[in-house]
Scaffold this motif. Structure first.
Motif, mmCIF file in Angstrom:
data_model
loop_
_atom_site.group_PDB
_atom_site.id
_atom_site.type_symbol
_atom_site.label_atom_id
_atom_site.label_comp_id
_atom_site.label_asym_id
_atom_site.label_seq_id
_atom_site.Cartn_x
_atom_site.Cartn_y
_atom_site.Cartn_z
ATOM 1 N N LEU A 1 42.100 23.294 24.092
ATOM 2 C CA LEU A 1 41.503 22.513 25.183
ATOM 3 C C LEU A 1 41.160 23.400 26.380
ATOM 4 C CD1 LEU A 1 43.733 19.307 25.070
ATOM 5 C CD2 LEU A 1 41.323 19.482 24.433
ATOM 6 N N LEU A 2 42.034 24.369 26.672
ATOM 7 C CA LEU A 2 41.762 25.294 27.767
ATOM 8 C C LEU A 2 40.504 26.105 27.478
ATOM 9 C CD1 LEU A 2 42.518 26.705 30.429
ATOM 10 C CD2 LEU A 2 44.011 28.232 29.088
ATOM 11 N N ALA A 3 40.369 26.579 26.248
ATOM 12 C CA ALA A 3 39.185 27.359 25.877
ATOM 13 C C ALA A 3 37.913 26.535 26.067
ATOM 14 C CB ALA A 3 39.305 27.829 24.428
ATOM 15 N N GLU A 4 37.933 25.291 25.601
ATOM 16 C CA GLU A 4 36.768 24.415 25.773
ATOM 17 C C GLU A 4 36.472 24.174 27.248
ATOM 18 O OE1 GLU A 4 36.232 21.009 23.011
ATOM 19 O OE2 GLU A 4 38.269 21.493 22.384
ATOM 20 N N ALA A 5 37.528 23.993 28.042
ATOM 21 C CA ALA A 5 37.344 23.730 29.470
ATOM 22 C C ALA A 5 36.737 24.928 30.187
ATOM 23 C CB ALA A 5 38.680 23.349 30.106
ATOM 24 N N LEU A 6 37.149 26.124 29.815
ATOM 25 C CA LEU A 6 36.592 27.321 30.446
ATOM 26 C C LEU A 6 35.123 27.510 30.080
ATOM 27 C CD1 LEU A 6 39.646 29.701 30.031
ATOM 28 C CD2 LEU A 6 38.688 28.889 32.190
ATOM 29 N N TYR A 7 34.766 27.115 28.875
ATOM 30 C CA TYR A 7 33.358 27.140 28.473
ATOM 31 C C TYR A 7 32.541 26.195 29.357
ATOM 32 C CZ TYR A 7 29.332 25.704 25.631
ATOM 33 O OH TYR A 7 28.076 25.367 25.193
ATOM 34 N N GLU A 8 33.056 24.982 29.558
ATOM 35 C CA GLU A 8 32.351 24.007 30.397
ATOM 36 C C GLU A 8 32.318 24.473 31.855
ATOM 37 O OE1 GLU A 8 30.647 21.594 29.308
ATOM 38 O OE2 GLU A 8 31.370 21.409 27.249
ATOM 39 N N CYS B 1 50.461 26.757 28.761
ATOM 40 C CA CYS B 1 49.517 27.383 27.821
ATOM 41 C C CYS B 1 49.944 28.797 27.453
ATOM 42 C CB CYS B 1 48.113 27.394 28.427
ATOM 43 S SG CYS B 1 47.425 25.761 28.745
ATOM 44 N N LYS B 2 51.222 29.085 27.505
ATOM 45 C CA LYS B 2 51.702 30.436 27.218
ATOM 46 C C LYS B 2 51.381 30.878 25.800
ATOM 47 C CE LYS B 2 55.471 30.698 30.585
ATOM 48 N NZ LYS B 2 56.930 30.841 30.793
ATOM 49 N N MET B 3 51.178 29.916 24.930
ATOM 50 C CA MET B 3 50.921 30.263 23.527
ATOM 51 C C MET B 3 49.603 31.008 23.320
ATOM 52 S SD MET B 3 49.497 27.308 24.379
ATOM 53 C CE MET B 3 50.964 26.278 24.462
ATOM 54 N N ILE B 4 48.745 31.081 24.343
ATOM 55 C CA ILE B 4 47.514 31.863 24.190
ATOM 56 C C ILE B 4 47.793 33.357 24.341
ATOM 57 C CG2 ILE B 4 46.141 29.928 25.046
ATOM 58 C CD1 ILE B 4 45.602 31.624 27.588
ATOM 59 N N GLY B 5 49.035 33.703 24.710
ATOM 60 C CA GLY B 5 49.399 35.108 24.849
ATOM 61 C C GLY B 5 49.177 35.613 26.248
ATOM 62 N N ALA B 6 49.692 34.880 27.232
ATOM 63 C CA ALA B 6 49.511 35.247 28.633
ATOM 64 C C ALA B 6 50.785 34.952 29.409
ATOM 65 C CB ALA B 6 48.344 34.475 29.244
ATOM 66 N N SER B 7 51.058 35.807 30.398
ATOM 67 C CA SER B 7 52.212 35.598 31.259
ATOM 68 C C SER B 7 51.887 34.536 32.297
ATOM 69 C CB SER B 7 52.585 36.897 31.966
ATOM 70 O OG SER B 7 51.564 37.253 32.896
ATOM 71 N N GLU B 8 52.892 34.099 33.017
ATOM 72 C CA GLU B 8 52.682 33.095 34.069
ATOM 73 C C GLU B 8 51.696 33.612 35.116
ATOM 74 O OE1 GLU B 8 55.280 30.448 37.290
ATOM 75 O OE2 GLU B 8 56.274 31.421 35.603
ATOM 76 N N GLU B 9 51.774 34.904 35.441
ATOM 77 C CA GLU B 9 50.867 35.466 36.436
ATOM 78 C C GLU B 9 49.435 35.485 35.915
ATOM 79 O OE1 GLU B 9 50.710 35.947 40.044
ATOM 80 O OE2 GLU B 9 52.698 36.617 39.428
#
Length: 467
Positions: free
Chosen positions: A359-366, A388-396
């Motif tokens: 959903l985050l990926a789709e939202a960033l596209y929009e 959304c940590k499962m995308i491989g990103a830290s909190e920062e």
């Protein structure tokens, strides 16, 4: 029967080759120090084609870049498994499962926990397990693994950087700061411990202190991998940005310390692009679009190359924004279609984990296309990027997506909602001028007198950090 030698941890490896053990130990150092010579592990099976540990570690190193060679090394390890030591068999079991099709991440973590119970000094297996936990969005599991082996590794600086990062992800900042300091007190050039300490300072809005610390360490970063080098500079640039330093200070770091990495013959381009696009999105959200327009166009041109797709979900998500916002909409559509296809092929458990990431990926596209209304609909009324940590990103790294959401709420006229979430965020990080500016804007949209107070607070902070 081949003789047994001891590796860096003091564990038995069946090989008669000193050069094979030396290459394995060199690989350990490269992994733990985020070095740029991790390919040294490929020398180990050249020195001893029958060494199980050499082959299984080489297989794991190659599994994402050269599958056929990885399979060859995996088969070589399997063929000699009966002659392997207990330690080699434990590593083989854990890594073999890691590279298998449709692995269950929980099982993979459990196999590593079992390995570390018997061989607690193997910090490379600990690092491998921590990376796995990172992509699961499970810092609690990561911390458990570190604590499982901490007693046996108290003299090793690397254990403290790993401990600190787990603490960071669990929002235990005081504990993270203590652990990071322990790491670089043992070894001042422990880049992961330096990085963890910077996280703490940044989270606590001690921006100038973070910049001074990291710039003081930076002369030792040339041996770092493309990711670690540019990521450390990403942190420095972000501290300048959050502390309201002139935008030119941020862009100088982008140009000379991040993008310039691509000039090196051994640069890993996607690792550079990840930190580049993450920084440009931060600048974009703050309205400095003209300042980055040409840089974003050049970066988007690089990101049209499909060789950079499907390596990291985090990078793919940022790429969707970069392509869509730069007019490369057809390429963005193609990438999004590919992500949806990959998502559809995941098993049900993995789909449940990655649903927010999709959903985050789709939202960033929009968002990149300027369609804030649809992007907001996709993110929903209770969005929190930290989920959304499962995308491989830290909190920062994730926090920029919160900033995007706040801005979209305001752009869509949802001032009351924006004020509510911004006040909560400011209670946690009250030293960020940009958040106060967004709050001021929200108050102004509905005519609340608190706008003046928020503006005063923003102005005071804007001159406080980098005079």
């Amino acid at each position: 029967m081949e003789e047994v030698k001891l590796d860096r941890w003091g564990y038995e490896v069946r090989t008669s080759s000193d050069s094979c053990i030396s290459a394995i130990n060199a690989f350990y150092d490269q992994v733990l120090s985020y070095g740029r010579q991790r390919s040294v592990i490929l020398e180990a099976p050249d020195h001893d084609k029958d060494c199980v540990l050499a082959n299984i570690l080489a297989a794991h190193f190659l599994c994402s870049s050269d599958r056929s060679r990885a399979v060859s090394h995996l088969q070589a390890a399997k063929s000699r498994l009966e002659q392997a030591t207990a330690y080699e068999k434990a590593v083989f079991d854990a890594v073999n499962y890691m590279v298998s099709e449709n692995k269950d991440d929980d099982v993979a973590v459990e196999l590593h926990s079992k390995l570390l119970k018997d061989f607690p000094r193997d910090l490379v297996s600990l690092k491998r397990a921590q990376v796995l936990c990172f992509y699961m969005g499970r810092p609690d599991l990561s911390l458990n693994l570190v604590q499982q082996v901490l007693t046996e590794n108290q003299g090793e600086n690397y254990i403290y950087g790993m401990l600190a990062f787990s603490m960071l992800e669990l929002d235990r900042m005081a504990d993270a700061e203590k652990a990071a300091k322990q790491g670089f007190e043992i070894n001042k050039n422990d880049y992961w411990a330096q990085h963890a300490f910077c996280h703490v300072l940044q989270h606590q809005c001690r921006f100038k202190e973070a910049v001074d610390f990291m710039e003081g360490c930076s002369s030792s970063w040339n041996s770092c991998s493309s990711f670690m080098l540019t990521h450390n500079w990403w942190h420095v640039a972000l501290c300048y940005l959050e502390g309201n330093s002139p935008i030119q200070s941020v862009l100088e770091i982008y140009d000379h310390c991040i993008w310039k990495e691509l000039e090196k013959g051994d640069a890993v381009c996607p690792e550079v692009y990840l930190n580049s696009v993450g920084l440009l999105l931060r600048v974009y959200v703050r309205g400095e679009i003209d300042a980055i327009e040409e840089r974003l166009r050049i970066l988007a041109g690089c990101l049209t190359d499909k060789a950079n797709w499907y390596i990291e979900w985090h990078l793919d998500s940022l790429t969707l924004w970069a392509l869509a916002s730069s007019g490369e909409v057809s390429k963005a559509e193609e990438l999004l279609k590919g992500l949806k296809s990959r998502f559809s092929l995941m098993n049900k458990k993995k789909q449940q984990l990655m649903q927010r990431g999709m959903l985050l990926a789709e939202a960033l596209y929009e968002y990149g296309k300027g369609n804030d209304k649809q992007a907001l609909k996709l993110l929903g009324p209770d969005f929190d990027a930290n989920n959304c940590k499962m995308i491989g990103a830290s909190e920062e790294q994730l926090d920029v997506f919160n900033e995007v959401w706040y801005s979209m709420l305001l752009n869509a006229g949802q001032a009351a909602k924006a004020i509510y979430v911004l006040e909560k965020r400011i209670n946690k990080r009250e030293g960020v001028p940009f958040l106060w500016r967004l709050l001021e804007r929200g108050y102004n949209l509905i005519g609340r007198k608190e706008a003046a107070i928020a503006g005063q607070k923003a102005r005071a902070l804007e001159i406080a950090y980098f005079k």
